[in-house]
Motif scaffolding. Structure first.
Motif, PDB file in Angstrom:
ATOM      1  N   THR A 115       4.960  -3.463   6.779  1.00 11.29           N
ATOM      2  CA  THR A 115       5.712  -4.257   5.806  1.00 11.29           C
ATOM      3  C   THR A 115       5.831  -3.558   4.457  1.00 11.29           C
ATOM      4  N   SER A 116       5.292  -2.359   4.347  1.00 13.95           N
ATOM      5  CA  SER A 116       5.332  -1.608   3.108  1.00 13.95           C
ATOM      6  C   SER A 116       5.809  -0.191   3.434  1.00 13.95           C
ATOM      7  N   PHE A 117       6.564   0.414   2.492  1.00 19.53           N
ATOM      8  CA  PHE A 117       7.102   1.752   2.731  1.00 19.53           C
ATOM      9  C   PHE A 117       7.282   2.496   1.422  1.00 19.53           C
ATOM     10  N   ASN A 130      13.253   1.328   9.351  1.00 19.04           N
ATOM     11  CA  ASN A 130      14.029   1.789   8.205  1.00 19.04           C
ATOM     12  C   ASN A 130      14.137   3.311   8.216  1.00 19.04           C
ATOM     13  N   PRO A 131      15.350   3.841   8.451  1.00 23.36           N
ATOM     14  CA  PRO A 131      15.516   5.292   8.468  1.00 23.36           C
ATOM     15  C   PRO A 131      15.358   5.941   7.098  1.00 23.36           C
ATOM     16  N   ASN A 132      15.355   5.159   6.028  1.00 22.68           N
ATOM     17  CA  ASN A 132      15.226   5.681   4.668  1.00 22.68           C
ATOM     18  C   ASN A 132      13.776   5.826   4.227  1.00 22.68           C
ATOM     19  N   ALA A 133      12.850   5.259   4.992  1.00 22.42           N
ATOM     20  CA  ALA A 133      11.437   5.288   4.607  1.00 22.42           C
ATOM     21  C   ALA A 133      10.833   6.655   4.910  1.00 22.42           C
ATOM     22  N   ALA A 134      10.239   7.257   3.894  1.00 19.14           N
ATOM     23  CA  ALA A 134       9.551   8.531   4.086  1.00 19.14           C
ATOM     24  C   ALA A 134       8.194   8.312   4.734  1.00 19.14           C
ATOM     25  N   SER A 135       7.562   7.168   4.418  1.00 21.53           N
ATOM     26  CA  SER A 135       6.294   6.806   5.040  1.00 21.53           C
ATOM     27  C   SER A 135       6.168   5.288   5.035  1.00 21.53           C
ATOM     28  N   CYS A 164       0.807  -1.217   0.000  1.00 14.39           N
ATOM     29  CA  CYS A 164       0.000   0.000   0.000  1.00 14.39           C
ATOM     30  C   CYS A 164       0.843   1.271   0.000  1.00 14.39           C
ATOM     31  N   SER A 165       2.138   1.176   0.315  1.00 18.52           N
ATOM     32  CA  SER A 165       2.991   2.370   0.307  1.00 18.52           C
ATOM     33  C   SER A 165       3.960   2.402  -0.869  1.00 18.52           C
ATOM     34  N   GLY A 166       3.990   1.364  -1.693  1.00 15.95           N
ATOM     35  CA  GLY A 166       4.826   1.379  -2.884  1.00 15.95           C
ATOM     36  C   GLY A 166       5.907   0.310  -2.941  1.00 15.95           C
ATOM     37  N   MET A 167       6.493  -0.066  -1.791  1.00 13.38           N
ATOM     38  CA  MET A 167       7.533  -1.085  -1.770  1.00 13.38           C
ATOM     39  C   MET A 167       7.317  -2.014  -0.583  1.00 13.38           C
ATOM     40  N   ASN A 168       7.549  -3.307  -0.791  1.00 15.02           N
ATOM     41  CA  ASN A 168       7.469  -4.310   0.265  1.00 15.02           C
ATOM     42  C   ASN A 168       8.865  -4.796   0.621  1.00 15.02           C
ATOM     43  N   TYR A 169       9.030  -5.203   1.862  1.00 23.02           N
ATOM     44  CA  TYR A 169      10.281  -5.816   2.290  1.00 23.02           C
ATOM     45  C   TYR A 169      10.279  -7.289   1.910  1.00 23.02           C
ATOM     46  N   ILE A 170      11.457  -7.805   1.568  1.00 25.48           N
ATOM     47  CA  ILE A 170      11.671  -9.221   1.323  1.00 25.48           C
ATOM     48  C   ILE A 170      12.522  -9.744   2.470  1.00 25.48           C
ATOM     49  N   LEU A 195      20.483   0.751  -1.321  1.00 21.87           N
ATOM     50  CA  LEU A 195      20.069   2.155  -1.326  1.00 21.87           C
ATOM     51  C   LEU A 195      18.833   2.376  -0.458  1.00 21.87           C
ATOM     52  N   TYR A 196      17.928   1.428  -0.455  1.00 18.29           N
ATOM     53  CA  TYR A 196      16.675   1.547   0.294  1.00 18.29           C
ATOM     54  C   TYR A 196      16.772   1.022   1.724  1.00 18.29           C
ATOM     55  N   LEU A 197      17.777   0.168   1.985  1.00 19.36           N
ATOM     56  CA  LEU A 197      17.795  -0.558   3.251  1.00 19.36           C
ATOM     57  C   LEU A 197      18.952  -0.235   4.176  1.00 19.36           C
TER      58      LEU A 197
END
Length: 117
Positions: free
Chosen positions: A113-115, A102-107, A46-52, A80-82
């Protein structure tokens, strides 16, 4: 495929609870030594990216790290994302499972599980 293994500083960290749970899962599922923990991202959620997060074999483009005695595979582009992310395991009444700080997540989404960045 590169055989270099980074042992000094991994891009992610694990809490004590996460390490215990990962070793427990590895033993319960009888995961072989040729497998490592894949940490990454994929489009979706729902936020654009999921963690694996799961045990997998090394693939082309992966970097290999040893973090808390856990073999970790991460595709180079996912760093870059993690980078700087902490993975924890919650075992309480209100929540159970792996969580990602995750300090890189804007939201992030409500389930965690999504960011987006």
């Amino acid at each position: 495929m590169s055989t270099a293994v980074e042992t000094e500083t991994g891009p992610v960290t694990f809490t004590e609870g996460a390490v215990k749970e990962l070793f427990k899962l590895k033993d319960q599922q009888e995961i072989g030594e040729d497998f490592g923990l894949r940490v990454g991202v994929e489009g979706g959620g729902c936020s654009g990216m999921n963690y694996i997060l799961g045990f997998d074999q090394k693939k082309d483009g992966d970097q290999e790290y040893i973090i808390n005695d856990i073999k970790v595979f991460m595709h180079k582009a996912h760093g870059l994302y993690l980078v700087g992310m902490q993975i924890d395991f919650q075992d309480g009444l209100n929540a159970r499972g792996f969580t990602f700080n995750n300090p890189n997540a804007a939201s992030t989404c409500g389930c965690g599980t999504s960011f987006s960045v």
